[in-house]
Design a protein around this motif. Structure first.
Motif, mmCIF file in Angstrom:
data_model
loop_
_atom_site.group_PDB
_atom_site.id
_atom_site.type_symbol
_atom_site.label_atom_id
_atom_site.label_comp_id
_atom_site.label_asym_id
_atom_site.label_seq_id
_atom_site.Cartn_x
_atom_site.Cartn_y
_atom_site.Cartn_z
ATOM 1 N N GLY A 106 -9.804 -37.336 67.737
ATOM 2 C CA GLY A 106 -10.627 -38.373 68.358
ATOM 3 C C GLY A 106 -10.071 -38.943 69.646
ATOM 4 N N THR A 107 -9.183 -38.215 70.316
ATOM 5 C CA THR A 107 -8.568 -38.720 71.539
ATOM 6 C C THR A 107 -9.377 -38.326 72.773
ATOM 7 N N THR A 108 -9.095 -38.993 73.862
ATOM 8 C CA THR A 108 -9.742 -38.691 75.134
ATOM 9 C C THR A 108 -9.311 -37.328 75.643
ATOM 10 N N LEU A 109 -8.009 -37.056 75.579
ATOM 11 C CA LEU A 109 -7.434 -35.784 76.014
ATOM 12 C C LEU A 109 -6.485 -35.262 74.956
ATOM 13 N N VAL A 110 -6.411 -33.941 74.863
ATOM 14 C CA VAL A 110 -5.379 -33.301 74.054
ATOM 15 C C VAL A 110 -4.570 -32.467 75.037
ATOM 16 N N LEU A 111 -3.360 -32.930 75.309
ATOM 17 C CA LEU A 111 -2.500 -32.325 76.321
ATOM 18 C C LEU A 111 -1.703 -31.162 75.760
ATOM 19 N N SER A 112 -1.489 -30.143 76.594
ATOM 20 C CA SER A 112 -0.589 -29.059 76.196
ATOM 21 C C SER A 112 0.780 -29.673 75.900
ATOM 22 N N ASP A 113 1.572 -28.979 75.107
ATOM 23 C CA ASP A 113 2.921 -29.473 74.789
ATOM 24 C C ASP A 113 3.696 -29.833 76.055
ATOM 25 N N LYS A 114 3.620 -28.971 77.047
ATOM 26 C CA LYS A 114 4.355 -29.188 78.310
ATOM 27 C C LYS A 114 3.847 -30.446 79.011
ATOM 28 N N ALA A 115 2.529 -30.617 79.080
ATOM 29 C CA ALA A 115 1.958 -31.795 79.742
ATOM 30 C C ALA A 115 2.344 -33.074 78.996
ATOM 31 N N PHE A 116 2.221 -33.061 77.682
ATOM 32 C CA PHE A 116 2.551 -34.238 76.878
ATOM 33 C C PHE A 116 4.017 -34.610 77.070
ATOM 34 N N GLY A 117 4.902 -33.604 76.991
ATOM 35 C CA GLY A 117 6.331 -33.850 77.135
ATOM 36 C C GLY A 117 6.743 -34.287 78.527
ATOM 37 N N SER A 118 5.870 -34.091 79.500
ATOM 38 C CA SER A 118 6.173 -34.518 80.868
ATOM 39 C C SER A 118 5.977 -36.013 81.077
ATOM 40 N N ILE A 119 5.178 -36.643 80.191
ATOM 41 C CA ILE A 119 4.916 -38.078 80.359
ATOM 42 C C ILE A 119 5.342 -38.930 79.162
ATOM 43 N N ALA A 120 5.689 -38.272 78.049
ATOM 44 C CA ALA A 120 6.038 -39.043 76.843
ATOM 45 C C ALA A 120 7.037 -38.279 75.984
ATOM 46 N N ASN A 121 7.672 -39.018 75.108
ATOM 47 C CA ASN A 121 8.579 -38.435 74.131
ATOM 48 C C ASN A 121 7.767 -37.520 73.216
ATOM 49 N N THR A 122 8.221 -36.304 73.032
ATOM 50 C CA THR A 122 7.445 -35.320 72.269
ATOM 51 C C THR A 122 7.391 -35.597 70.772
#
Length: 144
Positions: free
Chosen positions: A116-132
């Motif tokens: 139910g999220t706005t975006l589902v980021l690739s692992d690389k994208a998510f880890g670039s802006i937040a703690n994985t």
């Protein structure tokens, strides 16, 4: 001064103020949530099995229902930054990324860390802006 003249002056002042505020203080970013997903990323709703459509940086995402727009979101690019999360110090401060929409979250091959999220980021994208280790983050995003 007649009341109709005063009304016209106030109306004009309001219109000018409104225009000036929107020209000099544009606020075009939205807020939402983001989750992450891991490979496999193909096939995708936008590009099927065509991996060459994915950015080589691996900064891409699947669009949630709120921005999917019946597939019109395919190929759109967004600036995204983490603004908060349930756990303190989850976001990487002052870090923004540019992602490309390559899939629809509801039909993605891999499951998202949260639904139910706005975006589902690739692992690389998510880890670039937040703690994985985070499952869900609050984001600010803006189409570019």
């Amino acid at each position: 001064m007649s009341s109709s003249l005063a009304t016209r002056i106030l109306s004009s002042a309001f219109i000018v103020s409104f225009i000036v505020l929107h020209l000099f203080f544009p606020c075009r970013a939205d807020v939402g949530t983001a989750a992450s997903y891991s490979p496999p990323y193909l096939p995708s709703k936008c590009y099927g099995t065509e991996a060459t459509e994915f950015p080589s940086s691996n900064l891409f995402a699947a669009a949630g229902d709120g921005i999917w727009d019946n597939g019109a979101a395919c190929g759109r690019q967004y600036l995204v930054r983490c603004i908060s999360a349930e756990q303190p110090r989850t976001c990487i401060p002052d870090q923004s990324i540019q992602i490309k929409i390559v899939d629809y979250a509801a039909t993605a091959v891999s499951a998202a860390s949260a639904s139910g999220t706005t975006l589902v980021l690739s692992d690389k994208a998510f880890g670039s802006i937040a703690n994985t280790t985070a499952i869900l983050i609050n984001i600010e995003f803006q189409q570019v």
